[in-house]
Write a protein that holds these residues in place. Structure first.
Motif, PDB file in Angstrom:
ATOM      1  N   HIS A   1       0.849  -1.186   0.000  1.00  0.00           N
ATOM      2  CA  HIS A   1       0.000   0.000   0.000  1.00  0.00           C
ATOM      3  C   HIS A   1       0.893   1.247   0.000  1.00  0.00           C
ATOM      4  O   HIS A   1       2.095   1.136   0.176  1.00  0.00           O
ATOM      5  N   ILE A   2       0.304   2.384  -0.190  1.00  0.00           N
ATOM      6  CA  ILE A   2       1.047   3.636  -0.094  1.00  0.00           C
ATOM      7  C   ILE A   2       1.280   3.920   1.378  1.00  0.00           C
ATOM      8  O   ILE A   2       0.329   4.003   2.165  1.00  0.00           O
ATOM      9  N   ASP A   3       2.535   4.034   1.764  1.00  0.00           N
ATOM     10  CA  ASP A   3       2.899   4.272   3.163  1.00  0.00           C
ATOM     11  C   ASP A   3       2.620   5.711   3.565  1.00  0.00           C
ATOM     12  O   ASP A   3       1.971   5.966   4.573  1.00  0.00           O
TER      13      ASP A   3
ATOM     14  N   ALA B   1      -3.726   8.818   8.355  1.00  0.00           N
ATOM     15  CA  ALA B   1      -4.874   8.788   7.440  1.00  0.00           C
ATOM     16  C   ALA B   1      -5.198   7.322   7.191  1.00  0.00           C
ATOM     17  O   ALA B   1      -4.687   6.708   6.257  1.00  0.00           O
ATOM     18  N   GLY B   2      -5.992   6.729   8.072  1.00  0.00           N
ATOM     19  CA  GLY B   2      -6.254   5.293   7.981  1.00  0.00           C
ATOM     20  C   GLY B   2      -4.975   4.539   8.265  1.00  0.00           C
ATOM     21  O   GLY B   2      -4.318   4.762   9.278  1.00  0.00           O
TER      22      GLY B   2
ATOM     23  N   CYS C   1      -6.310  10.911  -3.136  1.00  0.00           N
ATOM     24  CA  CYS C   1      -7.625  10.308  -2.958  1.00  0.00           C
ATOM     25  C   CYS C   1      -7.669   9.571  -1.632  1.00  0.00           C
ATOM     26  O   CYS C   1      -6.812   8.724  -1.360  1.00  0.00           O
ATOM     27  N   LEU C   2      -8.657   9.888  -0.814  1.00  0.00           N
ATOM     28  CA  LEU C   2      -8.876   9.212   0.458  1.00  0.00           C
ATOM     29  C   LEU C   2     -10.152   8.389   0.359  1.00  0.00           C
ATOM     30  O   LEU C   2     -11.218   8.912   0.026  1.00  0.00           O
TER      31      LEU C   2
ATOM     32  N   PHE D   1     -13.351   5.419 -10.880  1.00  0.00           N
ATOM     33  CA  PHE D   1     -12.582   4.205 -10.638  1.00  0.00           C
ATOM     34  C   PHE D   1     -11.467   4.475  -9.653  1.00  0.00           C
ATOM     35  O   PHE D   1     -10.815   5.512  -9.686  1.00  0.00           O
ATOM     36  N   GLY D   2     -11.236   3.525  -8.757  1.00  0.00           N
ATOM     37  CA  GLY D   2     -10.137   3.602  -7.809  1.00  0.00           C
ATOM     38  C   GLY D   2      -9.668   2.203  -7.459  1.00  0.00           C
ATOM     39  O   GLY D   2     -10.080   1.223  -8.094  1.00  0.00           O
ATOM     40  N   ALA D   3      -8.817   2.091  -6.464  1.00  0.00           N
ATOM     41  CA  ALA D   3      -8.198   0.820  -6.104  1.00  0.00           C
ATOM     42  C   ALA D   3      -9.220  -0.262  -5.773  1.00  0.00           C
ATOM     43  O   ALA D   3      -8.983  -1.446  -6.021  1.00  0.00           O
ATOM     44  N   ASP D   4     -10.373   0.112  -5.219  1.00  0.00           N
ATOM     45  CA  ASP D   4     -11.395  -0.862  -4.834  1.00  0.00           C
ATOM     46  C   ASP D   4     -12.457  -1.077  -5.900  1.00  0.00           C
ATOM     47  O   ASP D   4     -13.333  -1.914  -5.735  1.00  0.00           O
TER      48      ASP D   4
END
Length: 140
Positions: free
Chosen positions: A8-10, A48-49, A81-82, A111-114
Motif C-alpha cells: 500500500h502507499i505508506d 490517514a487510515g 484520494c482518500l 474508478f479507484g483501487a477498490d
C-alpha cells in the motif's frame, strides 16, 4: 522479476505554506490525526487510515529544497484520494459547509483501487486537490 510486492502507499508528503492552517484542514475537515511532530524539520505526520500524510513547511529545512510553494499553475501533485466510509453526499456537503468549504461539483462514479464508487473533489488550503471516495458499487 520484481523481488517485492507493493502492499500500500505508506505516506505522501505535501509542501504547505501555513502549517497550522493545513493541519487544521487535514485534522478538522478530513479527520486525520497527528501521529508525530518534528518541529525542527518543519514536519507533521498525520495518520490517514493505515497511511500517513506528511505536511512539510515550504520554508522549513525539508521544504526549502522543493522551491516555490504550490500555486494555481504549479501544484504539488494532481490529487490525493482518500477512501472514506460512509459516503453520504448530503452529510459531506454539510460538513464541508460548516468549515467554509464546498465540493467541486456533485458526486460522480470514479474508478479507484477498490473499483468504481462515488467521489467528490475539494481543495486543501494550498490548492492541492483532495478526492473523497466511497465504497465501490457491487460488481465493479
Amino acid at each position: 522479476m520484481v523481488p517485492f510486492r507493493v502492499h500500500h502507499i505508506d505516506h505522501l508528503v505535501l509542501r504547505v505554506q501555513d502549517m497550522a492552517r493545513s493541519e487544521r484542514f487535514y485534522v478538522d475537515v478530513l479527520g486525520c490525526e497527528v501521529a508525530r511532530r518534528r518541529d525542527e524539520l518543519g514536519l507533521v505526520h498525520l495518520r490517514a487510515g493505515t497511511s500517513l500524510i506528511d505536511l512539510v513547511a515550504v520554508d522549513g529545512p525539508l521544504g526549502r529544497p522543493g522551491g516555490a510553494a504550490a500555486a494555481a499553475q504549479a501544484r504539488n501533485l494532481d490529487h490525493l484520494c482518500l477512501r472514506i466510509e460512509p459516503f453520504d453526499e448530503a452529510a459531506l456537503t454539510a460538513h464541508l459547509a460548516r468549515h467554509g468549504l464546498a465540493a467541486d461539483g456533485s458526486a460522480q462514479p470514479r474508478f479507484g483501487a477498490d473499483g468504481v464508487g462515488p467521489s467528490i473533489y475539494l481543495s486543501d488550503p494550498d490548492g492541492n486537490r483532495v478526492e473523497l471516495k466511497g465504497a465501490p458499487a457491487a460488481g465493479t
